[in-house]
Design a protein around this motif. Structure first.
Motif, PDB file in Angstrom:
ATOM      1  N   LEU A 543      13.850  -1.736  -2.898  1.00  0.00           N
ATOM      2  CA  LEU A 543      12.943  -1.197  -3.908  1.00  0.00           C
ATOM      3  C   LEU A 543      12.087  -2.285  -4.534  1.00  0.00           C
ATOM      4  CD1 LEU A 543      15.187   1.460  -5.716  1.00  0.00           C
ATOM      5  CD2 LEU A 543      13.450   1.818  -3.947  1.00  0.00           C
ATOM      6  N   GLU A 544      12.647  -3.475  -4.685  1.00  0.00           N
ATOM      7  CA  GLU A 544      11.854  -4.574  -5.240  1.00  0.00           C
ATOM      8  C   GLU A 544      10.868  -5.109  -4.206  1.00  0.00           C
ATOM      9  OE1 GLU A 544      12.496  -9.094  -6.958  1.00  0.00           O
ATOM     10  OE2 GLU A 544      14.074  -7.606  -7.265  1.00  0.00           O
ATOM     11  N   ARG A 545      11.355  -5.273  -2.968  1.00  0.00           N
ATOM     12  CA  ARG A 545      10.495  -5.702  -1.863  1.00  0.00           C
ATOM     13  C   ARG A 545      10.134  -4.453  -1.055  1.00  0.00           C
ATOM     14  NH1 ARG A 545      10.292 -10.054  -4.387  1.00  0.00           N
ATOM     15  NH2 ARG A 545      11.396 -11.951  -3.766  1.00  0.00           N
ATOM     16  N   ASP A 546       9.353  -3.554  -1.651  1.00  0.00           N
ATOM     17  CA  ASP A 546       9.153  -2.240  -1.035  1.00  0.00           C
ATOM     18  C   ASP A 546       8.395  -2.316   0.284  1.00  0.00           C
ATOM     19  OD1 ASP A 546       6.679  -2.834  -2.052  1.00  0.00           O
ATOM     20  OD2 ASP A 546       6.417  -0.949  -3.126  1.00  0.00           O
ATOM     21  N   GLY A 547       7.743  -3.448   0.547  1.00  0.00           N
ATOM     22  CA  GLY A 547       7.102  -3.601   1.849  1.00  0.00           C
ATOM     23  C   GLY A 547       8.115  -3.545   2.972  1.00  0.00           C
ATOM     24  N   LEU A 548       9.314  -4.083   2.724  1.00  0.00           N
ATOM     25  CA  LEU A 548      10.395  -4.038   3.711  1.00  0.00           C
ATOM     26  C   LEU A 548      10.753  -2.593   4.038  1.00  0.00           C
ATOM     27  CD1 LEU A 548      13.616  -6.218   3.557  1.00  0.00           C
ATOM     28  CD2 LEU A 548      13.764  -3.799   4.043  1.00  0.00           C
ATOM     29  N   LYS A 550       8.925   0.106   3.470  1.00  0.00           N
ATOM     30  CA  LYS A 550       7.795   0.834   4.053  1.00  0.00           C
ATOM     31  C   LYS A 550       7.740   0.620   5.561  1.00  0.00           C
ATOM     32  CE  LYS A 550       4.855   0.846  -0.076  1.00  0.00           C
ATOM     33  NZ  LYS A 550       3.636   0.286  -0.732  1.00  0.00           N
ATOM     34  N   VAL A 551       7.943  -0.629   5.981  1.00  0.00           N
ATOM     35  CA  VAL A 551       7.933  -0.917   7.414  1.00  0.00           C
ATOM     36  C   VAL A 551       9.075  -0.185   8.108  1.00  0.00           C
ATOM     37  CG1 VAL A 551       8.280  -2.732   9.139  1.00  0.00           C
ATOM     38  CG2 VAL A 551       6.777  -3.149   7.186  1.00  0.00           C
ATOM     39  N   GLN A 552      10.259  -0.204   7.502  1.00  0.00           N
ATOM     40  CA  GLN A 552      11.390   0.473   8.131  1.00  0.00           C
ATOM     41  C   GLN A 552      11.190   1.985   8.142  1.00  0.00           C
ATOM     42  OE1 GLN A 552      15.386  -0.037   6.424  1.00  0.00           O
ATOM     43  NE2 GLN A 552      16.179  -0.035   8.516  1.00  0.00           N
ATOM     44  N   ALA A 553      10.613   2.516   7.086  1.00  0.00           N
ATOM     45  CA  ALA A 553      10.363   3.962   7.022  1.00  0.00           C
ATOM     46  C   ALA A 553       9.426   4.404   8.144  1.00  0.00           C
ATOM     47  CB  ALA A 553       9.779   4.330   5.662  1.00  0.00           C
ATOM     48  N   ARG A 580      13.202   7.268  -5.809  1.00  0.00           N
ATOM     49  CA  ARG A 580      12.148   6.295  -5.509  1.00  0.00           C
ATOM     50  C   ARG A 580      12.158   5.931  -4.022  1.00  0.00           C
ATOM     51  NH1 ARG A 580      11.463   1.245  -9.437  1.00  0.00           N
ATOM     52  NH2 ARG A 580      11.069   3.008 -10.838  1.00  0.00           N
ATOM     53  N   ALA A 581      13.355   5.768  -3.447  1.00  0.00           N
ATOM     54  CA  ALA A 581      13.448   5.441  -2.019  1.00  0.00           C
ATOM     55  C   ALA A 581      12.904   6.585  -1.162  1.00  0.00           C
ATOM     56  CB  ALA A 581      14.895   5.137  -1.653  1.00  0.00           C
ATOM     57  N   ARG A 582      13.265   7.812  -1.535  1.00  0.00           N
ATOM     58  CA  ARG A 582      12.759   8.973  -0.783  1.00  0.00           C
ATOM     59  C   ARG A 582      11.236   9.058  -0.887  1.00  0.00           C
ATOM     60  NH1 ARG A 582      14.617  14.487  -3.160  1.00  0.00           N
ATOM     61  NH2 ARG A 582      13.215  13.654  -4.765  1.00  0.00           N
ATOM     62  N   ASP A 583      10.692   8.729  -2.064  1.00  0.00           N
ATOM     63  CA  ASP A 583       9.233   8.768  -2.245  1.00  0.00           C
ATOM     64  C   ASP A 583       8.542   7.767  -1.321  1.00  0.00           C
ATOM     65  OD1 ASP A 583       9.511  10.725  -4.125  1.00  0.00           O
ATOM     66  OD2 ASP A 583       9.236   9.398  -5.866  1.00  0.00           O
ATOM     67  N   ILE A 584       9.172   6.604  -1.111  1.00  0.00           N
ATOM     68  CA  ILE A 584       8.591   5.611  -0.199  1.00  0.00           C
ATOM     69  C   ILE A 584       8.527   6.193   1.210  1.00  0.00           C
ATOM     70  CG2 ILE A 584       8.999   3.389   0.928  1.00  0.00           C
ATOM     71  CD1 ILE A 584      10.095   2.372  -1.748  1.00  0.00           C
ATOM     72  N   ARG A 604      16.231  14.539   7.061  1.00  0.00           N
ATOM     73  CA  ARG A 604      17.355  14.763   6.140  1.00  0.00           C
ATOM     74  C   ARG A 604      17.603  13.466   5.372  1.00  0.00           C
ATOM     75  NH1 ARG A 604      22.148  15.267   8.337  1.00  0.00           N
ATOM     76  NH2 ARG A 604      22.974  16.851   6.925  1.00  0.00           N
ATOM     77  N   TYR A 605      17.718  13.589   4.048  1.00  0.00           N
ATOM     78  CA  TYR A 605      17.934  12.425   3.204  1.00  0.00           C
ATOM     79  C   TYR A 605      19.344  12.452   2.622  1.00  0.00           C
ATOM     80  CZ  TYR A 605      12.879  11.632   3.305  1.00  0.00           C
ATOM     81  OH  TYR A 605      11.587  11.395   3.704  1.00  0.00           O
TER      82      TYR A 605
END
Length: 755
Positions: A543-548, A550-553, A580-584, A604-605
């Motif tokens: 969540l702090e390094r959300d770029g990580l 986003k790439v994995q998502a 917040r993670a699901r929103d990413i 599925r989350y």
């Protein structure tokens, strides 16, 4: 006279002449002490060598000659024994002030006050000591200590080419290398293994210490430095995850050492004294190792380890001995030996021939341990003397049940080991026969058995075990075995391969659980954490390094196109973190929609319940999630405030605790009636006694190691679940003093095999 910068060079020139002469070894040592004594204007110079497990005075200038071959010291005894045992330099203005000082009257050394000594090192361990003494109290200058180190290296080469010390003694601290040994260690990955010893880094033997042509040696070092720096620059340029991240800072620190002028200057000064390139690097490296042993600051110690790694790299380049055992190839069943090992290095080995690993260091939470457990390779760590007690090709047995390593075992030990191995294979064959049978209790209740995985090859366990799917795919393994952040394309390829291999069986991908004790060099924190398990890790990092994330998502969404994607977030402490993670993920899904990309049919989350606080807000979270997995490994240590990696707390870290099961039972009751699947992940579900207890409180889904599927299925098919639940209700209502023993006794009475 006061030594000058030419003293080491002058000493080495004279030593070179001595080594070339046709005199016996004892005569040469007698000449060596005279040379060093005169060059350093020292009243005393003495050489002690390790023979039959003790340090024996072999030659002296200034002490009583009658003491030669008479005075003997145990390792750790006196100042000389202290140097050999701790492999460190002593420099004392007043010898008697040191707590390990010991007076030996036969030597006549009572007149001398100052003392300096350095270890004679062969194959990273002390095989002797050379020391000097003065009547007047004074500390020795660095140039004098370097001269002593140079002498020690020459003596090391001399005794390796002579019969002064038994060759076995050099290897084994006085224990015959040809005889059997039993060594104790720490079980890191369970299993039994036999094979021949192979060293991960084949020993670099420095053939020549004294240089014939100093300028030629200097050019060899310049060339090696240039090649090493090219390798480091290439490594830094391979950073795959954006720019400006912390990984770049770490790699820049590594580069800083590679380009450090002080380090290269010290190596050049050693060459100036007359050493070969290899010997010069080794002399500087020896000083580094000695300093590392005196460092308490873990951050600084890590930096010194970086320098040690670079020195090893430089030494291999200059000597031409670059390859590891993996690159050379395994020719037979092998037990690999290393001081430590990285996960990427482990994966380079042929899994058909790599049967086990022995580490001098190693820990339960090390990256290599995690990967080895996934690969099913037995590992024993903390075997401190292994590299000095074992020779290449020696037969070895690993028995993790007893946490022992048998070196050159006798026939009786081999027979007992084979009997144990055959019993294990017979049981495994019995479990394998259950592969196609359902995991259903005697009273007809079906239980879902899933497996934990982390490597592409792990998916093969589905067909081998008959498991219902993958309940936990640890995506961080790809990050742990990479020198840099894996690119999105690499991640996508891995996830797609896993889904393809799983076929119609479900796969739950857990987003990366890195940080804490699974630190990455390219994603480092500013300082070491005192409590890494409860620190900056898992979802907190993502969540702090959300770029990580986003790439994995995007990688997961693209890999699961046309299929169902199940994503689980680790270490969720509060519902907002999950949201917040699901929103990413949803943001990346919208990005793919906008770019007309293929999408999963359904996403599925889920969340992992590892942090106890999440249990207090489950009523808020359940409507938002499709599934919930209880991570018993971390949850147990958090609830009991007992570090699972701490050896003194091993008995406190017990899953079969009334507090743990009452907590879990409350979660089961909260989830009942909802549409949320509830699964237990972790080692707890893979042990038959604790798995039986989990079934007894209402758990019907377990995600466990592939090796545990057979034993757990056998246990499930042997129980009447209604009786187990009745027993657990009784036990938890009024807990006995020893819940584990109570349940074990009851299971035995019911003919349920749980041990």
């Amino acid at each position: 006279m006061t030594p000058t910068q030419t003293a080491p060079r002058q000493i080495l020139t004279e030593l070179h002449e001595i080594m070339a002469a046709r005199a016996n070894a004892q005569t040469k040592l007698n000449q060596v002490v005279e040379i060093i004594g005169k060059a350093l204007d020292s009243e005393v110079c003495s050489i002690y060598l390790l023979r039959e497990g003790v340090l024996e005075l072999f030659a002296t200038r200034g002490l009583n000659q009658d003491a030669v071959h008479v005075t003997k010291l145990a390792l750790g005894e006196g100042l000389t024994g202290h140097i050999a045992q701790n492999v460190e330099i002593l420099n004392l203005a007043e010898a008697e002030a040191h707590p390990d000082f010991q007076y030996r009257p036969e030597t006549g050394e009572e007149r001398f006050h100052s003392f300096a000594g350095v270890p004679i090192i062969r194959r990273e361990r002390a095989v002797g000591v050379v020391n000097v003494q003065h009547i007047e109290p004074r500390r020795y200058e660095d140039i004098e200590l370097e001269a002593l180190q140079t002498v020690a290296m020459v003596i090391s080469e001399m005794i390796d080419n002579a019969d002064m010390i038994d060759r076995d003694t050099m290897l084994d601290t006085g224990i015959a290398a040809s005889g059997p040994q039993r060594l104790d260690g720490l079980t890191l990955v369970k299993g039994l293994a036999s094979g021949n010893a192979v060293f991960h880094q084949p020993r670099i033997k420095i053939e020549h210490v004294v240089a014939e042509d100093i300028e030629a040696e200097r050019q060899r070092v310049y060339s090696a430095f240039s090649r090493m720096r090219e390798q480091i620059d290439h490594m830094a340029n391979q950073a795959e995850f954006g720019v400006g991240g912390e990984h770049e800072e770490v790699l820049q620190t590594y580069k800083m050492f590679a380009y450090d002028e002080g380090w290269s200057r010290r190596i050049n000064e050693a060459i100036d004294s007359g050493l070969t390139a290899e010997a010069a690097i080794e002399r500087v490296q020896q000083r580094t190792r000695m300093r590392m042993r005196q460092i308490d600051d873990p951050l600084l110690a890590d930096r010194m380890h970086d320098l040690e790694d670079l020195a090893n790299r430089l030494l291999r380049i200059v000597s031409g001995q670059i390859g590891t055992a993996a690159q050379l190839g395994l020719r037979e069943d092998t037990i690999l030996i290393a001081r430590n090992l990285g996960p990427a290095e482990l994966l380079e080995y042929d899994r058909r021939r790599l049967k086990g690993v022995i580490l001098e260091e190693g820990s339960l939470t090390a990256h290599v341990t995690i990967v080895a457990r996934a690969m099913g390779i037995p590992v024993i760590g903390q075997v401190r003397t292994i590299r000095h007690l074992v020779r290449e090709g020696d037969p070895l047995l690993i028995d993790t049940i007893e946490s022992t390593v048998h070196v050159r075992p006798i026939d009786a030990v081999i027979d007992a080991f084979n009997a144990k191995l055959n019993r294990r294979k017979k049981r495994q064959a019995g479990f394998a026969a259950l592969r196609d049978l359902p995991a259903v209790t005697k009273d007809g209740v079906p239980i879902t058995l899933l497996v934990n995985a982390g490597l592409r090859d792990d998916v093969g366990a589905l067909s081998l075990t008959g498991a219902d799917g993958i309940g936990l795919f640890r995506t961080e393994f790809q990050f742990l075995v990479s020198a840099t952040m894996p690119r999105r394309e690499r991640q996508t390829r891995l996830y797609r391969d896993v889904l393809d291999a799983a076929g119609d069986k479900p796969v739950v991908f857990r987003t990366v659980d890195i940080g804490g004790d699974k630190s990455l060099p390219y994603l480092a924190t500013d300082s070491p954490e005192e409590n890494p398990a409860m620190g900056w890790r898992a979802l907190r990092v993502a969540l702090e390094r959300d770029g990580l994330m986003k790439v994995q998502a995007r990688s997961l969404l693209e890999a699961a196109a046309g299929r169902t994607l199940s994503v689980m977030f680790p270490m969720v402490a509060e519902p907002w973190e999950f949201a917040r993670a699901r929103d990413i993920f949803e943001g990346q899904r919208q990005f793919l929609i906008d770019h007309k990309k293929l999408l999963p049919d359904h996403v599925r989350y889920g969340a992992m319940l590892e942090v106890p606080s999440l249990a207090e807000t489950l009523d808020l979270l359940l409507p938002e999630i499709d599934f919930l997995s209880i991570g018993t490994n971390d949850l147990t240590q958090f609830l009991l405030a007992a570090d699972r990696a701490h050896p003194k707390l091993a008995e406190r870290y017990d899953w079969l605790s009334p507090a743990i099961f009452r907590f879990l039972a409350r979660i089961v009751r909260t989830v009942e009636g909802s549409d949320t699947d509830l699964t237990v992940c972790g080692e707890m579900g893979g042990r038959r006694l604790s798995a039986m207890a989990l079934l007894g409180i209402g758990i019907t889904r377990l995600s466990i190691t592939p090796a545990a599927v057979g034993p757990i299925k056998a246990m499930i098919r042997s129980i009447n679940l209604a009786e187990v639940r009745e027993k657990l209700e009784t036990v938890l209502a009024k807990p006995p003093e020893n819940m584990r023993q109570t349940l074990r006794d009851w299971a035995h009475d019911q003919k349920i095999e749980v041990d």
